[in-house]
Design a protein around this motif. Structure first.
Motif, short mmCIF file in Angstrom:
data_model
loop_
_atom_site.label_atom_id
_atom_site.label_comp_id
_atom_site.label_asym_id
_atom_site.label_seq_id
_atom_site.Cartn_x
_atom_site.Cartn_y
_atom_site.Cartn_z
N CYS A 52 -2.66 4.94 -2.82
CA CYS A 52 -1.62 3.94 -3.15
C CYS A 52 -1.48 2.89 -2.05
CB CYS A 52 -0.28 4.66 -3.33
SG CYS A 52 1.10 3.56 -3.71
N GLN A 53 -1.22 1.65 -2.50
CA GLN A 53 -0.98 0.57 -1.54
C GLN A 53 0.48 0.16 -1.52
OE1 GLN A 53 -3.88 -2.18 -3.04
NE2 GLN A 53 -5.53 -1.33 -1.77
N GLY A 54 1.31 0.86 -2.31
CA GLY A 54 2.73 0.53 -2.35
C GLY A 54 3.47 1.17 -1.18
N PRO A 58 3.39 8.01 -4.47
CA PRO A 58 2.64 6.99 -5.22
C PRO A 58 3.60 6.09 -5.99
CG PRO A 58 2.63 9.06 -6.43
CD PRO A 58 3.45 9.28 -5.19
N CYS A 59 3.40 4.78 -5.88
CA CYS A 59 4.33 3.83 -6.51
C CYS A 59 4.11 3.76 -8.02
CB CYS A 59 4.18 2.45 -5.88
SG CYS A 59 2.65 1.61 -6.32
N GLY A 60 2.89 4.07 -8.45
CA GLY A 60 2.60 4.04 -9.87
C GLY A 60 2.35 2.63 -10.40
N GLN A 61 2.57 1.63 -9.55
CA GLN A 61 2.50 0.23 -10.01
C GLN A 61 1.31 -0.55 -9.44
OE1 GLN A 61 4.65 -0.77 -12.31
NE2 GLN A 61 5.58 1.25 -12.19
N CYS A 62 0.84 -0.13 -8.27
CA CYS A 62 -0.22 -0.92 -7.63
C CYS A 62 -1.56 -0.70 -8.34
CB CYS A 62 -0.34 -0.53 -6.15
SG CYS A 62 -0.97 1.14 -5.89
N CYS A 65 -3.03 2.94 -7.97
CA CYS A 65 -2.25 3.91 -8.75
C CYS A 65 -2.59 3.81 -10.24
CB CYS A 65 -0.75 3.67 -8.57
SG CYS A 65 -0.07 4.44 -7.09
ZN LIG Z 1 0.66 2.72 -5.75
#
Ligand SMILES: [Zn+2]
Length: 308
Positions: A52-54, A58-62, A65
């Motif tokens: 993840c890069q958020g 895990p942000c689930g959005q990047c 993810c």
């Molecule tokens: Zn992420």
């Protein structure tokens, strides 16, 4: 890291919530639990958290993810055996070669190995070497039904995460999030029937069509025969196993186990029903080892009528 997307398992969540994602995670996890208990969900969350890069991993959005969730991240490699066979020593060796090729996009390369507990000693030893000597960017997620069947040497190299079935309330909450379009009644039934194994509930709700209704009816008939007193009736009903395909057989046995378990919980002939549950579990193991369906039918009759 945030693994609230996993149902139940509060202790595991507590443990992992104290970790940061990315490099804060171990390089090897042994994720164990029964089929349907959320092993793949947890593996996905770990893989996402690693890539993840958020901010809140895990942000689930990047991008990473989303790619992991869609099963298309090039640095997440899933290894499984061929058909019912476990991962072989040759497969582990080729993973080893692959591991030395640097990641494509992320900072880590993640290997998810199905059925680590079913790998033979040679394959597990090759795995051990990989855990010990693999490049530092490589991470391994070993999935197992029975962590006890994994070699101690391998286990000692992994952080163990053991999943437990969830209670009906947790199941219902999770299912409501996953299936907002389904009726509450349907979700409640699935939450109760799945015996804490959400994978079963998902399958029941997703496959709620013809095939699943037919499976359920056939299992009910066999369930009746198993709890009856007429050996000839059971013999005849057990012939259904012979007609099931390779894919369908384990699903049918799962359904049968659920029905027997549900009846036991509802106060049927508990001793006999639980004897049936045990027997079905044995048959599922045998089916995995390629026992033929005719043989399974024979064992089922013998097991219910001459348990000794
Ligand atoms: Zn992420």
């Amino acid at each position: 890291m945030d693994i609230s997307a996993l149902a139940g398992n509060p202790r595991l969540k507590e443990l992992l919530s104290q970790r940061e994602g990315g490099r804060g995670l171990s390089h090897a996890y042994l994720i164990s639990g029964p089929v349907g208990s959320g092993r793949h969900t947890l593996a996905r969350l770990l893989a996402q958290a690693m890539l993840c890069q958020g901010a809140n991993k895990p942000c689930g959005q990047c991008g990473p993810c989303k790619k992991v969730a869609a099963g298309i991240h090039p640095d997440v490699i899933i290894a499984a055996g061929d058909g019912d066979k476990p991962i072989s020593v040759d497969q582990v060796r080729s993973l080893r070669a692959d591991a030395y090729v640097r990641p494509n996009e992320g900072e880590r390369k993640i290997y998810l190995l199905e059925g680590a507990d079913r790998m033979n000693a040679a394959a597990q030893n090759a795995m051990l070497k990989l855990l010990e000597e693999g490049p530092e960017y490589a991470a391994f997620l070993l999935l197992a039904e029975n962590a006890g069947a994994v070699l101690q040497t391998v286990r000692s190299r992994c952080e163990e995460l053991s999943l437990t079935p969830v209670n009906p309330k947790e199941a219902l909450t999770w299912l409501e999030g996953r299936f907002p379009q389904k009726s509450r009644e349907e979700l409640q039934k699935a939450a109760l029937d799945c015996q804490g194994l959400l994978g079963r509930a998902v399958e029941a709700l997703e496959g709620g069509g013809e095939a699943s209704r037919e499976r359920s009816a056939l299992a009910r008939r066999l369930c009746d025969a198993m709890t009856g007193t007429d050996e000839a009736v059971l013999f005849e009903a057990s012939m259904v196993l012979d007609k099931l395909g390779k894919e369908e057989l384990p699903r049918f046995l799962d359904e049968l186990e659920v029905q027997l378990g549900t009846r036991a919980a509802q106060g049927g002939d508990r001793k006999r029903l639980l004897q049936g549950v045990e027997l079905v579990r044995t048959l599922r193991g045998a089916a995995r080892l390629n026992a033929n369906p005719g043989q399974l039918a024979g064992w089922l009759c013998a097991g219910m009528f001459c348990p000794d």
